[in-house]
Design a protein around this motif. Structure first.
Motif, PDB file in Angstrom:
ATOM      1  N   ILE A  62      33.780  48.432  36.807  1.00  0.00           N
ATOM      2  CA  ILE A  62      34.516  49.687  36.976  1.00  0.00           C
ATOM      3  C   ILE A  62      33.553  50.809  37.357  1.00  0.00           C
ATOM      4  N   GLN A  63      32.388  50.826  36.742  1.00  0.00           N
ATOM      5  CA  GLN A  63      31.390  51.843  37.086  1.00  0.00           C
ATOM      6  C   GLN A  63      30.898  51.678  38.527  1.00  0.00           C
ATOM      7  N   ARG A  64      30.978  50.477  39.070  1.00  0.00           N
ATOM      8  CA  ARG A  64      30.566  50.232  40.457  1.00  0.00           C
ATOM      9  C   ARG A  64      31.705  50.481  41.450  1.00  0.00           C
ATOM     10  N   GLY A  65      32.865  50.870  40.948  1.00  0.00           N
ATOM     11  CA  GLY A  65      33.962  51.213  41.839  1.00  0.00           C
ATOM     12  C   GLY A  65      35.013  50.132  41.994  1.00  0.00           C
ATOM     13  N   ALA A  66      35.032  49.158  41.102  1.00  0.00           N
ATOM     14  CA  ALA A  66      36.037  48.092  41.169  1.00  0.00           C
ATOM     15  C   ALA A  66      37.196  48.417  40.235  1.00  0.00           C
ATOM     16  N   ASN A  67      38.382  48.054  40.633  1.00  0.00           N
ATOM     17  CA  ASN A  67      39.572  48.201  39.805  1.00  0.00           C
ATOM     18  C   ASN A  67      39.886  46.823  39.237  1.00  0.00           C
ATOM     19  N   VAL A  68      39.525  46.605  37.970  1.00  0.00           N
ATOM     20  CA  VAL A  68      39.707  45.294  37.338  1.00  0.00           C
ATOM     21  C   VAL A  68      40.497  45.444  36.049  1.00  0.00           C
ATOM     22  N   GLU A  69      41.176  44.373  35.683  1.00  0.00           N
ATOM     23  CA  GLU A  69      41.902  44.296  34.424  1.00  0.00           C
ATOM     24  C   GLU A  69      41.787  42.884  33.888  1.00  0.00           C
ATOM     25  N   PRO A  70      41.954  42.705  32.570  1.00  0.00           N
ATOM     26  CA  PRO A  70      41.960  41.340  32.025  1.00  0.00           C
ATOM     27  C   PRO A  70      43.047  40.504  32.683  1.00  0.00           C
ATOM     28  N   LEU A  71      42.757  39.232  32.870  1.00  0.00           N
ATOM     29  CA  LEU A  71      43.659  38.335  33.588  1.00  0.00           C
ATOM     30  C   LEU A  71      44.961  38.103  32.840  1.00  0.00           C
ATOM     31  N   GLY A  72      44.900  37.875  31.552  1.00  0.00           N
ATOM     32  CA  GLY A  72      46.109  37.638  30.787  1.00  0.00           C
ATOM     33  C   GLY A  72      45.776  37.242  29.372  1.00  0.00           C
ATOM     34  N   ALA A  73      46.818  37.087  28.583  1.00  0.00           N
ATOM     35  CA  ALA A  73      46.626  36.738  27.181  1.00  0.00           C
ATOM     36  C   ALA A  73      46.153  35.295  27.003  1.00  0.00           C
ATOM     37  N   TRP A  74      46.348  34.470  28.005  1.00  0.00           N
ATOM     38  CA  TRP A  74      46.009  33.050  27.885  1.00  0.00           C
ATOM     39  C   TRP A  74      44.525  32.770  28.122  1.00  0.00           C
ATOM     40  N   THR A  75      43.753  33.758  28.574  1.00  0.00           N
ATOM     41  CA  THR A  75      42.323  33.550  28.775  1.00  0.00           C
ATOM     42  C   THR A  75      41.546  34.745  28.243  1.00  0.00           C
ATOM     43  N   LYS A  76      40.408  34.474  27.677  1.00  0.00           N
ATOM     44  CA  LYS A  76      39.559  35.541  27.147  1.00  0.00           C
ATOM     45  C   LYS A  76      38.392  35.843  28.075  1.00  0.00           C
ATOM     46  N   VAL A  77      38.321  35.177  29.228  1.00  0.00           N
ATOM     47  CA  VAL A  77      37.175  35.348  30.119  1.00  0.00           C
ATOM     48  C   VAL A  77      37.549  35.784  31.528  1.00  0.00           C
ATOM     49  N   GLY A  78      38.828  35.792  31.880  1.00  0.00           N
ATOM     50  CA  GLY A  78      39.234  36.081  33.250  1.00  0.00           C
ATOM     51  C   GLY A  78      39.485  37.555  33.510  1.00  0.00           C
ATOM     52  N   LEU A  79      39.185  37.977  34.741  1.00  0.00           N
ATOM     53  CA  LEU A  79      39.475  39.328  35.205  1.00  0.00           C
ATOM     54  C   LEU A  79      40.168  39.248  36.564  1.00  0.00           C
ATOM     55  N   VAL A  80      41.108  40.145  36.794  1.00  0.00           N
ATOM     56  CA  VAL A  80      41.751  40.283  38.093  1.00  0.00           C
ATOM     57  C   VAL A  80      41.109  41.475  38.782  1.00  0.00           C
TER      58      VAL A  80
END
Length: 99
Positions: A62-80
């Protein structure tokens, strides 16, 4: 036969693949499958948990200018990754193996 060839040509499938799709699904569902496959999938990344935590990685991106969010409740490591001002495969975090 002509419909199969026309659909294969229009959607960019091989004749063999279109034949198999038409054997498996009724025509209305074949059209739904073909249209669904035309939709762009979101870019997702997986946090390397040996090097980082998802929260820390998301904050750095996010600090580098990316718009990311956690992938979902089913994974603790994924980002969209929705959009980014820097190439997602050229960040220092990527080069350091954080994802």
């Amino acid at each position: 036969e002509f419909l199969q060839k026309d659909l294969a040509h229009y959607y960019g499938y091989s004749d063999y693949m279109m034949e198999k799709l038409m054997e498996i699904f009724p025509l209305s569902e074949v059209m739904d499958v073909l249209e669904a496959n035309e939709v762009a999938r979101p870019l997702t990344i997986r946090t390397n948990t040996l090097r980082s935590r998802r929260r820390d990685l998301a904050q750095a991106l996010i600090q580098r200018g990316a718009n990311v969010e956690p992938l979902g409740a089913w994974t603790k490591v994924g980002l969209v990754v929705f959009d980014t001002s820097v190439p997602i495969g050229a960040t220092p975090e990527y080069l350091a193996g954080h994802y």
